[in-house]
Motif scaffolding. Structure first.
Motif, PDB file in Angstrom:
ATOM      1  N   HIS A   9       0.830  -1.206   0.000  1.00  0.00           N
ATOM      2  CA  HIS A   9       0.000   0.000   0.000  1.00  0.00           C
ATOM      3  C   HIS A   9       0.861   1.251   0.000  1.00  0.00           C
ATOM      4  O   HIS A   9       0.597   2.216  -0.740  1.00  0.00           O
ATOM      5  CB  HIS A   9      -0.925  -0.022   1.213  1.00  0.00           C
ATOM      6  CG  HIS A   9      -1.934   1.086   1.217  1.00  0.00           C
ATOM      7  ND1 HIS A   9      -2.329   1.743   2.355  1.00  0.00           N
ATOM      8  CD2 HIS A   9      -2.613   1.671   0.196  1.00  0.00           C
ATOM      9  CE1 HIS A   9      -3.214   2.670   2.039  1.00  0.00           C
ATOM     10  NE2 HIS A   9      -3.403   2.637   0.740  1.00  0.00           N
ATOM     11  N   VAL A  12       2.254   1.841  -3.489  1.00  0.00           N
ATOM     12  CA  VAL A  12       1.260   2.443  -4.390  1.00  0.00           C
ATOM     13  C   VAL A  12       1.086   3.931  -4.084  1.00  0.00           C
ATOM     14  O   VAL A  12       1.029   4.769  -4.995  1.00  0.00           O
ATOM     15  CB  VAL A  12      -0.088   1.694  -4.282  1.00  0.00           C
ATOM     16  CG1 VAL A  12      -1.191   2.445  -5.041  1.00  0.00           C
ATOM     17  CG2 VAL A  12       0.043   0.281  -4.829  1.00  0.00           C
ATOM     18  N   GLN A  16       1.696   7.101  -6.558  1.00  0.00           N
ATOM     19  CA  GLN A  16       0.587   8.007  -6.838  1.00  0.00           C
ATOM     20  C   GLN A  16       0.906   9.455  -6.482  1.00  0.00           C
ATOM     21  O   GLN A  16       0.483  10.391  -7.171  1.00  0.00           O
ATOM     22  CB  GLN A  16      -0.661   7.539  -6.086  1.00  0.00           C
ATOM     23  CG  GLN A  16      -1.265   6.262  -6.642  1.00  0.00           C
ATOM     24  CD  GLN A  16      -2.443   5.754  -5.822  1.00  0.00           C
ATOM     25  OE1 GLN A  16      -2.615   6.137  -4.660  1.00  0.00           O
ATOM     26  NE2 GLN A  16      -3.244   4.888  -6.420  1.00  0.00           N
ATOM     27  N   TYR A  67       3.295  -2.141  -9.998  1.00  0.00           N
ATOM     28  CA  TYR A  67       2.281  -1.087  -9.840  1.00  0.00           C
ATOM     29  C   TYR A  67       1.048  -1.365 -10.705  1.00  0.00           C
ATOM     30  O   TYR A  67      -0.088  -1.190 -10.274  1.00  0.00           O
ATOM     31  CB  TYR A  67       2.878   0.270 -10.187  1.00  0.00           C
ATOM     32  CG  TYR A  67       1.894   1.407  -9.995  1.00  0.00           C
ATOM     33  CD1 TYR A  67       1.552   1.852  -8.719  1.00  0.00           C
ATOM     34  CD2 TYR A  67       1.303   2.020 -11.096  1.00  0.00           C
ATOM     35  CE1 TYR A  67       0.639   2.877  -8.543  1.00  0.00           C
ATOM     36  CE2 TYR A  67       0.385   3.043 -10.924  1.00  0.00           C
ATOM     37  CZ  TYR A  67       0.053   3.473  -9.648  1.00  0.00           C
ATOM     38  OH  TYR A  67      -0.850   4.474  -9.481  1.00  0.00           O
ATOM     39  N   SER A  71      -2.083  -1.753  -8.119  1.00  0.00           N
ATOM     40  CA  SER A  71      -2.629  -0.436  -7.776  1.00  0.00           C
ATOM     41  C   SER A  71      -4.151  -0.423  -7.761  1.00  0.00           C
ATOM     42  O   SER A  71      -4.774   0.100  -6.821  1.00  0.00           O
ATOM     43  CB  SER A  71      -2.111   0.630  -8.750  1.00  0.00           C
ATOM     44  OG  SER A  71      -2.504   0.319 -10.087  1.00  0.00           O
ATOM     45  N   THR A  75      -6.473   0.074  -4.417  1.00  0.00           N
ATOM     46  CA  THR A  75      -7.329   1.260  -4.379  1.00  0.00           C
ATOM     47  C   THR A  75      -8.760   0.871  -4.054  1.00  0.00           C
ATOM     48  O   THR A  75      -9.449   1.529  -3.264  1.00  0.00           O
ATOM     49  CB  THR A  75      -7.279   1.998  -5.732  1.00  0.00           C
ATOM     50  OG1 THR A  75      -5.941   2.409  -5.989  1.00  0.00           O
ATOM     51  CG2 THR A  75      -8.173   3.234  -5.705  1.00  0.00           C
TER      52      THR A  75
END
Length: 288
Positions: A9, A12, A16, A67, A71, A75
């Motif tokens: 997490h 990611v 981001q 990723y 991702s 999310t």
């Protein structure tokens, strides 16, 4: 491979937000902690994921591949967690309450429900008619109110005693004028009695029961119709006694009380809509 999902997490988030410092600041984390956890992730996977520079980070080929794969699922998991958290905190959704018939028919409970619906219009309140204890978690019931004497299925559930309801013996004027006078409890032996199952067990065995019902309004109606002597919670009789529709009997005798118990699964993780109803019950019924 000892892979930590929290580290995934953080990976990611770092991508981001375009860097370790930005990700740490955005989520109130220490930069050193984020950097260390990313290193642990690379160690667990056995490959480099990020090329660290002074101002930003770049993804390696392995980092881009990872990723792309993780991702979107992460999310969605985060969004689901936020949804559940917001659901717990919000005053909306379904609230299921199991109550006995004796309470459903009381003016006090009707006014309480009316007040709750006015205060929390986003809540869909489902009131279930239940005489016995239900497994709240398995039946998806948020709150149950039970009378004294009914065994709770799960003793680990929170149980709080509500106000005790004293009872009164009443009859219609027409009945009293056409039957033998009642000056003591022993005089009841010659009269038919109408009771609820909640107070039936507290009466002597040699009395003549004519009606036993969970519906207290039915018992009151039969008493008004002159069918016998009724034993009812005093709180339900205020209007009937004031109008003279029913007359109290043996007012100095100590009569059975109905005690109600509030039950809910746990004090922990209590949704706000459930907490709001519990507080309203406290204000209305005055916990002992």
């Amino acid at each position: 491979m000892n892979l930590n999902l929290d580290d995934l997490h953080l990976f990611v988030l770092t991508v981001q937000h375009g860097g370790i410092s930005a990700a740490a600041k955005q989520h109130s984390l220490q930069r050193s902690k984020v950097s260390r956890r990313l290193q642990e992730l690379e160690k667990a996977l056995g490959c480099q994921l990020l090329i660290r520079t002074t101002r930003q980070i770049e993804l390696t080929e392995n980092g881009r591949l990872l990723y792309q794969q993780v991702s979107q699922p992460l999310t969605e998991v985060t969004q689901a967690a936020k949804l559940l958290s917001n659901q717990q905190k919000s005053l909306q959704g379904v609230l299921r309450v199991a109550v006995p018939a004796a309470l459903i028919t009381s003016n006090m409970f009707t006014l309480l429900i009316d007040k709750y619906l006015d205060q929390f219009p986003g809540v869909l309140l489902e009131v279930l008619h239940c005489q016995g204890s239900v497994d709240l978690k398995r039946e998806n019931v948020d709150i149950q109110i039970l009378p004294d004497g009914v065994k709770v299925i799960n003793e680990d559930y929170v149980q709080q005693t509500l106000l005790r309801f004293p009872s009164s013996l009443v009859a219609s004027n027409a009945y009293l004028q056409s039957h033998a006078p009642i000056n003591a409890l022993t005089d009841l032996l010659t009269h038919p009695l109408m009771v609820s199952r909640y107070n039936q067990t507290s009466l002597p065995d040699n009395l003549t029961l004519r009606l036993s019902s969970d519906d207290l309004r039915l018992i009151q109606h039969m008493a008004t119709a002159g069918k016998g002597i009724a034993l009812l919670p005093s709180i339900l009789l205020r209007d009937a006694l004031k109008s003279g529709e029913l007359v109290p009997i043996l007012v100095n005798e100590k009569l059975p009380e109905i005690k109600l118990t509030l039950i809910y699964p746990s004090r922990q993780f209590l949704p706000e809509k459930t907490r709001a109803l519990i507080e309203l019950l406290r204000d209305t019924f005055k916990f002992n």
